[in-house]
Design an enzyme around this catalytic site. Structure first.
Site, PDB file in Angstrom:
ATOM      1  N   LYS A 109      44.180  23.653  35.693  1.00 13.88           N
ATOM      2  CA  LYS A 109      45.157  24.606  35.153  1.00 13.88           C
ATOM      3  C   LYS A 109      46.577  24.154  35.513  1.00 13.88           C
ATOM      4  O   LYS A 109      47.474  24.167  34.675  1.00 13.88           O
ATOM      5  CB  LYS A 109      44.888  26.015  35.709  1.00 13.88           C
TER       6      LYS A 109
ATOM      7  N   GLN B 290      42.164  32.745  41.635  1.00 11.38           N
ATOM      8  CA  GLN B 290      40.902  32.139  41.216  1.00 11.38           C
ATOM      9  C   GLN B 290      39.718  32.890  41.835  1.00 11.38           C
ATOM     10  O   GLN B 290      39.665  33.093  43.042  1.00 11.38           O
ATOM     11  CB  GLN B 290      40.887  30.644  41.628  1.00 11.38           C
TER      12      GLN B 290
ATOM     13  N   ASP C 267      45.489  36.651  33.376  1.00 12.42           N
ATOM     14  CA  ASP C 267      44.033  36.568  33.184  1.00 12.42           C
ATOM     15  C   ASP C 267      43.497  37.789  32.447  1.00 12.42           C
ATOM     16  O   ASP C 267      42.337  37.802  32.019  1.00 12.42           O
ATOM     17  CB  ASP C 267      43.321  36.460  34.553  1.00 12.42           C
TER      18      ASP C 267
END
Ligand code: NAP
Length: 292
Positions: A52, A96, A119
Site C-alpha cells: 500500500k 492493518q 477503509d
C-alpha cells in the site's frame, strides 16, 4: 466471454490519480497523505502495508507507516491514531487488521475520524452506505462496483447474487448494489453457509459475486448462461507444476464457469488489484473532503 481486467483498470485509476497529484504539486498545494498503522510482525500484514505504501509513492502521494510493537496497549494505539486524526498532512488513516488479541478492533476502528476512514470500516461509514449517503466504501466492494462501471455492465434491475456476508466484502457490496443510482439499482440476494440449496440462488444470478474463501467452489452447473461473474476469492492450492508448490485460485472454477459467462474476473488479476487502487482513490477523496 470477456475477461474483466482488474490489473489494467487499477493502473488506469492510479495514473488518473497521479496526474491529479502532479497538478497539485505544480500549483504548490499540499498533496494527499496516507498513514498506515501496523501492529506486530504478522508477515502477511507486513506485505499488505508495504505494498500500500509503495503504491502511494508511485503516484506521488505522501505516505507513512507506523510500525508498532505487538505489546502496545489499546490506549497507546488510540493516542497514535488521534495524532493522525489531527495531522493535516495525512488525510487517510488505515489500521492493518488483524490486531493482537488484547486490542479491541471495534474500539480502534471507532477511534479513526470518520472523515479519514478510507477503509470504510467505521460504523458511521457503514451506516451512511446503508442509508445511501455519500461516504467511504470499503475498498474491495468499491473496486467491484468500479469494475462493473468501467466495463459498462448494466446493473439496473439485474439480479445480483452475493455469496458471502462478511463485513468487508459480502455485506457492503450487497448494500452498494441495492442503492438507487445509475451504477447499482439491482435486485440483491445475499447467500451464506446456512443456505439450504445454494445453486437455487446462484442459478438466478445475472451478476454473481463470490466472496466465500473456498477454492473453485462455484461450478458451471451452478450458474446460468450469460452470467457476469465477479470472483473475490483468493485461495492457495497445491500445484506441483509451479516452482512455489502452490497457485492462487478464486472461489469460482474459472475454466468451466468462464465458458458460460458473458464477463468474468480472473484470479489473480481481477478484483485483487482494485483494492489498493480504491484505497488510493478514497485517500484522494478524503483530501478533497478535508479541503487539502
Ligand atoms: P469470510 O469473512 O471468511 O466470509 C466468507 C463468507 O462465505 C461467510 O459469510 C460464509 O458464510 C460464506 N460461506 C462459506 N462457505 C460457504 C458455503 N459453502 N456456502 C455459502 N456460503 C459460504 O471471508 P471474506 O473476508 O469475505 O473473504 C472471502 C474471500 O475473498 C476470501 O478468499 C478472501 O481471501 C478474499 N478476499 C479478497 C479480497 C481482494 O482484495 N480481492 C479482499 C477481501 C477478501 P457464514 O457467514 O455463514 O459463515
Amino acid at each position: 466471454m470477456q475477461l474483466i481486467d482488474g490489473k489494467k483498470i487499477s493502473s488506469e485509476i492510479k495514473n488518473e490519480l497521479k496526474l491529479q497529484i502532479e497538478e497539485l504539486k505544480k500549483t504548490g498545494k499540499n498533496v494527499p497523505g496516507l498513514a498506515a498503522i501496523l501492529v506486530g510482525d504478522n508477515p502477511a500484514s507486513q506485505i499488505y502495508v508495504s505494498s500500500k505504501s509503495k503504491s502511494c509513492q508511485e503516484i506521488g502521494m505522501r505516505s507513512i507507516v507506523e510500525k508498532l510493537s505487538v505489546n502496545i496497549s489499546e490506549d497507546e494505539l488510540i493516542e497514535i491514531i488521534n495524532k493522525y486524526n489531527e495531522d493535516k498532512n495525512y488525510h487517510g488513516i488505515l489500521v492493518q487488521l488483524p490486531l493482537p488479541k488484547h486490542i479491541n478492533e471495534d474500539k480502534i476502528i471507532e477511534s479513526i475520524s470518520p472523515q479519514k476512514d478510507i477503509d470504510g470500516f467505521h460504523p458511521i461509514s457503514v451506516g451512511n452506505l446503508v442509508i445511501g449517503k455519500e461516504t467511504f466504501v470499503s475498498c474491495t466492494p468499491a473496486g467491484i462496483q468500479e469494475l462493473l462501471k468501467r466495463y459498462e455492465i448494466d446493473t439496473q434491475g439485474k439480479h445480483v447474487v452475493v455469496v458471502g456476508r462478511s463485513n468487508i466484502v459480502g455485506k457492503p457490496i450487497a448494500n452498494l448494489m441495492l442503492q438507487k443510482n445509475r451504477f447499482a439499482n439491482s435486485v440483491v440476494t445475499v447467500c451464506h453457509s446456512a443456505a439450504k440449496d445454494l445453486s437455487y440462488f446462484t442459478k438466478q444470478a445475472d451478476i454473481l459475486i463470490a466472496a466465500i474463501g473456498q477454492a473453485e467452489f462455484i461450478k458451471s452447473d451452478m450458474v446460468k448462461d450469460g452470467v457476469v461473474v465477479i470472483d473475490v476469492g483468493i485461495n492457495r492450492i497445491e500445484d506441483n507444476t509451479n516452482p512455489k508448490g502452490y497457485k492462487i485460485v478464486g472461489d469460482v472454477a474459472f475454466e468451466e464457469v468462464s465458458k458460460k459467462s458473458s464477463y468474468i474476473t480472473p484470479v489473480p488479476g481481477g478484483v485483487g488489484p482494485m483494492t489498493i487502487a480504491m484505497l488510493l482513490s478514497n485517500t484522494f477523496k478524503a483530501y478533497k473532503i478535508l479541503g487539502g
